[in-house]
Write an enzyme that holds these catalytic residues in place. Structure first.
Site, short mmCIF file in Angstrom:
data_model
loop_
_atom_site.label_atom_id
_atom_site.label_comp_id
_atom_site.label_asym_id
_atom_site.label_seq_id
_atom_site.Cartn_x
_atom_site.Cartn_y
_atom_site.Cartn_z
N PHE A 132 0.84 -1.19 0.00
CA PHE A 132 0.00 0.00 0.00
C PHE A 132 0.88 1.25 0.00
O PHE A 132 1.83 1.35 0.79
CB PHE A 132 -0.92 0.01 1.23
CG PHE A 132 -1.99 1.05 1.13
CD1 PHE A 132 -3.02 0.92 0.20
CD2 PHE A 132 -1.97 2.18 1.92
CE1 PHE A 132 -4.00 1.89 0.09
CE2 PHE A 132 -2.95 3.15 1.81
CZ PHE A 132 -3.96 3.01 0.89
N ASP A 201 1.46 -4.93 8.32
CA ASP A 201 0.28 -4.08 8.20
C ASP A 201 -0.93 -5.01 8.07
O ASP A 201 -1.02 -5.80 7.12
CB ASP A 201 0.42 -3.17 6.97
CG ASP A 201 -0.75 -2.20 6.82
OD1 ASP A 201 -1.83 -2.45 7.39
OD2 ASP A 201 -0.59 -1.20 6.09
N TYR A 226 -11.23 1.27 10.17
CA TYR A 226 -12.45 1.63 9.44
C TYR A 226 -12.76 0.72 8.26
O TYR A 226 -13.74 0.94 7.56
CB TYR A 226 -12.38 3.08 8.96
CG TYR A 226 -11.20 3.46 8.09
CD1 TYR A 226 -11.17 3.16 6.75
CD2 TYR A 226 -10.13 4.16 8.63
CE1 TYR A 226 -10.10 3.52 5.94
CE2 TYR A 226 -9.06 4.54 7.85
CZ TYR A 226 -9.04 4.21 6.50
OH TYR A 226 -7.98 4.57 5.72
N LYS A 227 -11.98 -0.32 8.06
CA LYS A 227 -12.29 -1.27 6.98
C LYS A 227 -13.15 -2.40 7.56
O LYS A 227 -14.32 -2.20 7.87
CB LYS A 227 -11.00 -1.77 6.33
CG LYS A 227 -10.24 -0.67 5.59
CD LYS A 227 -8.99 -1.23 4.93
CE LYS A 227 -8.31 -0.25 4.00
NZ LYS A 227 -7.82 0.99 4.66
N ARG A 391 -12.07 -4.29 -8.01
CA ARG A 391 -11.82 -4.87 -6.70
C ARG A 391 -13.12 -4.99 -5.91
O ARG A 391 -13.87 -4.03 -5.78
CB ARG A 391 -10.82 -4.00 -5.93
CG ARG A 391 -10.22 -4.64 -4.71
CD ARG A 391 -9.19 -3.74 -4.07
NE ARG A 391 -9.79 -2.59 -3.41
CZ ARG A 391 -9.30 -2.00 -2.32
NH1 ARG A 391 -8.18 -2.43 -1.80
NH2 ARG A 391 -9.91 -0.97 -1.79
#
Length: 432
Positions: A132, A201, A226-227, A391
Site C-alpha cells: 500500500f 500491516d 475503518y475497513k 476490486r
C-alpha cells in the site's frame, strides 16, 4: 451454480442473522467493506450518548466516570482477540500511517543499536513494490532520515531478497490490490533466520482473516479501524508490539499520553511500560466510541466459532462467498476477466480482484456502471507492470450468497449492454 444454490446457502448460513446489526441502504449490494465498513446500528446512538451525555453533561469528569481514559487499552484488548494477541498488547490510537512511523522507527532503532553506524550491515528496509503506497511513503521518509535504503521487490522475489543486509521486512499481510495473503508464520521465520525484524500491516486482515501475531512470533504490527472493523471513516487505527520489544524502545512521537504518569506533568519524558508508550496525544473519544461499536459488530461472530478460535466462522463464510463469486464470474462472464486474486484458500484474503483479459481500458468505467446500479466495489489503477483492477470486498457479517449472485448478474448486464461505454462512467472522480 444457480440462484437457487445461492438461496440454499443463505438458508444454511449460521451467520445470516448478523446482517441485522448493520444499516444497509435498500437496493445496495456493498462489496467495498475492504475500504470502508458498513455502519453498525448501535453506532449512532452510542456516539450521540458520548456527545450529549458524557461530553455535554459529564464534561471533563467523563475521563474518569465514563472510562474515557482507558479506551485505547480497552479497545486494544478487543482487537487483540481478532489478531492473535494477548490482553494488554494492543492499543487503539492515531492513524495507520502514524502508527507505522512509530513501529518502524522503533524497529530501526533496535537495528542501529545492534549494528553501529560504521557497520555496512543491515541498512535495508525490504517491502513489496505493490505494498500500500502510504506504507512505502512512510518507509521512504524514515529511511532517508535514518540512513537506511528502501528496497522494493515483487512478491515472488521475497525468499531470495532476504539476506544479511535486511534490517526490517515490512509487508501488508493481505495485499490491498490483489487480495493475496502471506503466510505470516513462515515469512516471519524466514526473516528472523537472516536476523531481520518484521513489521506487518493488518489493514486488510483484521476482522477479515485469522491472524496469529504471537504464534507467528511477529515483531510489530499496525492496522486500520475503518475497513473490516467497521469503525467509521477515519476511525482510529491500532498498534501491537511483541512483548520482547514493547518495553525496550521509546517511539519517536513521545507525547504526554504515552508517559508513564501523564498527570504528574513532569518536564522530562518517561515512557509508559509496554505498548502504552505507543500512545501520543489526547485520544479522540468520539471516534473511539464509534470504533468500539464496530469491534463489537465483528466480535458478535465469536459464538459461532465452535471452539476453533476467533475468526473461524467468518473466515469459512468469507471463503465460501469469494469461491461463489469467482465461480459465477467465470461461469457467466465468458472469459472477459482474468482472476488476479489467488485461487488457493491459504493465499486469499477476503476480496476478489479482476482484470480485463484483453488488457484494454474499461475497468474504471465498469466499476462506475456497477455503482450506478447499486453494486458498490472499487477500482485500482495499474501501471506498466500491473493491470487495472476491479476490486470487490466480501464482508461475511452482512453479505449473503444471493447478494453475490445479484452482483454478478449486474456485471453481466453492464457487459452485455455495454453500459460502461457511457460518457458519465468514464469521468474520473476524486475517489476511485
Amino acid at each position: 451454480m444457480t440462484l437457487d444454490d445461492c438461496r440454499r446457502l443463505d438458508a444454511e448460513d449460521p451467520l445470516a442473522a448478523l446482517r441485522d446489526r448493520f444499516m444497509l441502504p435498500e437496493g445496495v449490494i456493498y462489496l467495498d467493506g475492504n475500504s470502508l465498513g458498513v455502519l453498525p446500528k448501535t453506532a449512532p446512538a452510542r456516539i450521540a450518548e458520548v456527545v450529549a451525555k458524557e461530553w455535554g453533561e459529564g464534561l471533563i469528569r467523563s475521563w474518569n466516570s465514563a472510562g474515557w481514559f482507558d479506551l485505547p487499552q480497552r479497545l486494544g484488548d478487543k482487537v487483540a482477540r481478532l489478531v492473535g494477541a494477548a490482553p494488554g498488547e494492543v492499543v487503539c490510537t492515531d492513524s495507520t500511517s502514524i502508527n507505522l512511523y512509530k513501529v518502524l522507527f522503533a524497529a530501526l532503532s533496535q537495528v542501529l543499536l545492534a549494528t553501529p553506524d560504521a557497520s555496512p550491515q543491515r541498512r535495508v528496509v525490504l517491502s513489496e513494490r505493490s505494498n500500500f503506497p502510504t506504507d512505502l511513503y512512510i518507509a521512504e521518509s524514515i529511511c532517508r532520515e535514518r540512513g537506511f535504503t528502501l528496497r522494493l521487490i515483487e512478491a515472488d522475489e521475497l525468499p531470495a531478497a532476504l539476506d544479511q543486509q535486511v534490517a526490517v521486512l515490512m509487508l501488508t499481510h493481505v495485499n490491498y490490490r490483489t487480495g493475496a495473503m502471506h503466510d505470516m508464520k513462515a515469512v516471519t521465520a524466514a526473516a528472523h533466520a537472516v536476523g531481520a525484524l518484521t513489521v506487518w500491516d493488518l489493514a486488510h486482515s483484521a476482522g477479515a482473516v485469522p491472524v496469529a501475531l504471537n504464534d507467528s512470533e511477529a515483531d510489530f504490527a499496525i492496522g486500520c479501524g475503518y475497513k473490516y472493523l467497521n469503525g467509521g471513516p477515519g476511525a482510529p487505527a491500532f498498534v501491537w508490539v511483541h512483548t520482547r520489544h514493547a518495553g525496550q524502545f521509546t517511539q519517536p512521537l513521545s507525547g504526554w499520553w504515552g508517559h508513564a504518569a501523564p498527570f504528574e506533568f513532569t518536564p522530562h519524558y518517561r515512557p509508559a511500560p509496554g505498548v502504552a508508550r505507543y500512545l501520543c496525544g489526547t485520544q479522540p473519544i468520539i471516534a473511539l466510541a464509534g470504533l468500539e461499536c464496530g469491534l463489537d459488530s465483528v466480535l458478535a461472530a465469536e459464538p459461532f466459532d465452535a471452539g476453533q478460535g476467533p475468526m473461524a466462522a467468518l473466515r469459512a463464510k468469507s471463503l465460501a462467498l469469494t469461491d461463489t463469486f469467482i465461480t459465477l464470474v467465470e461461469q457467466r462472464c465468458a472469459g472477459r476477466f482474468a482472476l488476479v486474486t489467488p485461487r488457493e484458500h491459504a493465499r486469499r484474503g477476503s476480496q476478489v480482484c479482476l482484470a480485463l483479459n484483453d488488457g484494454g481500458p474499461g475497468a474504471y468505467a465498469m466499476v462506475q456502471a456497477l455503482i450506478a446500479r447499486g453494486v458498490i466495489g472499487d477500482f485500482r489503477a495499474g501501471d506498466a507492470q500491473m493491470p487495472d483492477i476491479l476490486r470487490f470486498g466480501f464482508t461475511p457479517l452482512y453479505l449473503g450468497f444471493e447478494d453475490v449472485w445479484n452482483a454478478v448478474e449486474h456485471l453481466v448486464q453492464v457487459l452485455d449492454r455495454e453500459e460502461w461505454k457511457r460518457p458519465e462512467f468514464n469521468q474520473k472522480l476524486a475517489v476511485t
